[in-house]
Write a protein that holds these residues in place. Structure first.
Motif, short mmCIF file in Angstrom:
data_model
loop_
_atom_site.label_atom_id
_atom_site.label_comp_id
_atom_site.label_asym_id
_atom_site.label_seq_id
_atom_site.Cartn_x
_atom_site.Cartn_y
_atom_site.Cartn_z
N SER A 215 0.80 -1.22 0.00
CA SER A 215 0.00 0.00 0.00
C SER A 215 0.84 1.27 0.00
N TRP A 216 2.16 1.17 0.24
CA TRP A 216 2.98 2.39 0.30
C TRP A 216 4.39 2.08 -0.18
N GLY A 217 4.95 3.02 -0.91
CA GLY A 217 6.33 2.88 -1.35
C GLY A 217 6.97 4.25 -1.51
N ILE A 218 8.27 4.26 -1.59
CA ILE A 218 9.00 5.52 -1.75
C ILE A 218 10.26 5.23 -2.58
N LYS A 219 10.72 6.21 -3.34
CA LYS A 219 11.78 5.96 -4.30
C LYS A 219 13.15 5.75 -3.67
N ASN A 220 13.51 6.59 -2.70
CA ASN A 220 14.87 6.52 -2.18
C ASN A 220 14.98 7.16 -0.81
N GLY A 221 16.20 7.12 -0.27
CA GLY A 221 16.44 7.66 1.05
C GLY A 221 16.24 9.16 1.15
N ARG A 222 16.55 9.88 0.07
CA ARG A 222 16.36 11.33 0.09
C ARG A 222 14.89 11.68 0.28
N GLN A 223 14.02 10.99 -0.44
CA GLN A 223 12.60 11.25 -0.30
C GLN A 223 12.08 10.83 1.07
N LEU A 224 12.63 9.73 1.59
CA LEU A 224 12.20 9.29 2.92
C LEU A 224 12.60 10.31 3.98
N GLN A 225 13.79 10.85 3.87
CA GLN A 225 14.25 11.85 4.83
C GLN A 225 13.34 13.08 4.83
N LYS A 226 12.86 13.48 3.66
CA LYS A 226 11.96 14.62 3.56
C LYS A 226 10.62 14.34 4.25
N LEU A 227 10.25 13.08 4.28
CA LEU A 227 8.97 12.69 4.87
C LEU A 227 9.03 12.66 6.39
N LEU A 228 10.22 12.49 6.94
CA LEU A 228 10.38 12.29 8.37
C LEU A 228 11.00 13.51 9.03
N THR A 229 10.66 13.73 10.28
CA THR A 229 11.24 14.82 11.06
C THR A 229 12.25 14.25 12.04
N GLY A 230 13.44 14.85 12.08
CA GLY A 230 14.43 14.46 13.08
C GLY A 230 15.29 13.28 12.70
N PHE A 231 15.31 12.91 11.41
CA PHE A 231 16.17 11.81 10.95
C PHE A 231 16.89 12.22 9.68
N ARG A 232 18.10 11.71 9.53
CA ARG A 232 18.82 11.94 8.28
C ARG A 232 19.29 10.61 7.71
N THR A 233 19.25 10.52 6.41
CA THR A 233 19.65 9.29 5.72
C THR A 233 21.17 9.19 5.64
N LEU A 234 21.72 8.05 6.02
CA LEU A 234 23.16 7.83 5.96
C LEU A 234 23.55 7.00 4.73
N LYS A 235 22.85 5.91 4.50
CA LYS A 235 23.17 5.00 3.39
C LYS A 235 21.89 4.36 2.88
N SER A 236 22.03 3.73 1.72
CA SER A 236 20.91 2.99 1.15
C SER A 236 21.47 1.79 0.38
N TYR A 237 20.87 0.64 0.58
CA TYR A 237 21.27 -0.58 -0.11
C TYR A 237 20.05 -1.15 -0.84
N THR A 238 20.27 -1.86 -1.94
CA THR A 238 19.17 -2.53 -2.61
C THR A 238 19.30 -4.03 -2.40
N LEU A 239 18.17 -4.73 -2.48
CA LEU A 239 18.23 -6.18 -2.33
C LEU A 239 19.03 -6.83 -3.45
N MET A 240 19.21 -6.10 -4.55
CA MET A 240 20.06 -6.60 -5.64
C MET A 240 21.46 -6.92 -5.11
N GLU A 241 21.92 -6.15 -4.13
CA GLU A 241 23.26 -6.37 -3.59
C GLU A 241 23.35 -7.69 -2.84
N GLY A 242 22.24 -8.08 -2.21
CA GLY A 242 22.19 -9.39 -1.57
C GLY A 242 22.11 -10.51 -2.59
#
Length: 272
Positions: A215-242
């Motif tokens: 029911s919900w998705g978001i493109k990347n860490g930058r967009q997620l950081q904008k959605l949240l208050t008081g948090f900053r994105t440090l890194k992002s990994y994709t399941l492709m790496e696993g």
């Protein structure tokens, strides 16, 4: 002449436990038995061998198996690294299901909390048993705000949010992070998210007693950081790496940005 007694293990009754939880354990157990395994989950092997569930129809679990293993490979490394840096830290596993990561990363000192609905934790106790340094919190993370009061510790706290946010609404995700920000001062969050494209095209998956879909998705860490208050994105990994560790063919994915964009991601956020 004295005869040796055979070791007897009780068979675990899996009645009422959703199949997807059992097949997640099965995927980790089967990978662990491979000579060239990429993870080793002794607890999963033990539980699968003791259950009364019929795993003969492996096709039911095959589709979810690669996703389970890709997440496990990535998150095991990430959590193990956190534990090395914070050997007496606190880890909170939100919506833990039948996850067995504690047994794979435990250093003998960390304090671990498994948080999920009471019915899930009852099933978890039946399958996995209980551990001295693992506290189970049977509450809804969205409907019972008192869950945070059950977590003890003044130092840094790691939150693992795996396989959950895609079933939530955006305001629910915001509420979860607000609760973390309100009750904790040194929080790090490893959160799995899916893409809007996947949400739009997801096929409903059958779960026992209900039919749920993303029911919900978001493109990347930058967009997620904008959605949240008081948090900053440090890194992002994709399941492709696993997946790359299991299947080298996936290494070509780096040449196809659209594949990376629609893959589920594990985003690392720190309280700012």
């Amino acid at each position: 002449m004295e005869t040796k007694q055979k070791t007897h293990k009780d068979v675990i009754n899996t009645e009422g436990i959703p199949e997807e939880m059992l097949y997640a354990l099965y995927a980790r157990a089967m990978e662990s038995k491979r000579s060239d395994h990429h993870i080793y989950d002794k607890k999963a092997i033990e539980v699968v061998e003791r259950t009364d569930f019929d795993f003969s129809d492996q096709s039911k679990g095959a589709a979810m198996g690669n996703g389970v293993l890709a997440r496990t490979i990535l998150l095991d490394k990430m959590v193990a690294d956190y534990v090395r840096q914070h050997p007496q830290g606190v880890v909170v596993n939100i919506a833990c299901g039948m996850d067995t990561r504690f047994y794979r990363v435990d250093n003998g000192k960390i304090r671990w909390y498994d948080l999920d609905l009471p019915v899930t934790l009852d099933a978890r106790k039946r399958l996995l048993g209980e551990e001295e340094r693992v506290t189970m919190i049977g509450k809804s993370v969205l409907q019972d705000e008192s869950w945070a009061d059950d977590i003890q510790g003044k130092g840094p706290v790691l939150f693992i949010v795996e396989g959950l946010t895609m079933y939530m609404e955006r305001n629910g995700v915001q509420k979860l992070f607000k609760e973390i920000r309100t009750h904790f001062k040194e929080a790090v969050v490893f959160v799995e998210v899916t893409s809007p494209y996947t949400v739009k095209n997801a096929v409903e998956s059958t779960k026992e007693g209900s039919r749920q879909k993303y029911s919900w998705g978001i493109k990347n860490g930058r967009q997620l950081q904008k959605l949240l208050t008081g948090f900053r994105t440090l890194k992002s990994y994709t399941l492709m790496e696993g997946l790359q560790e299991m299947y080298p063919i996936y290494r070509v994915a780096k040449f196809f940005p659209p594949l990376r964009n629609i893959s589920n991601k594990i985003i690392v956020l720190r309280q700012s």
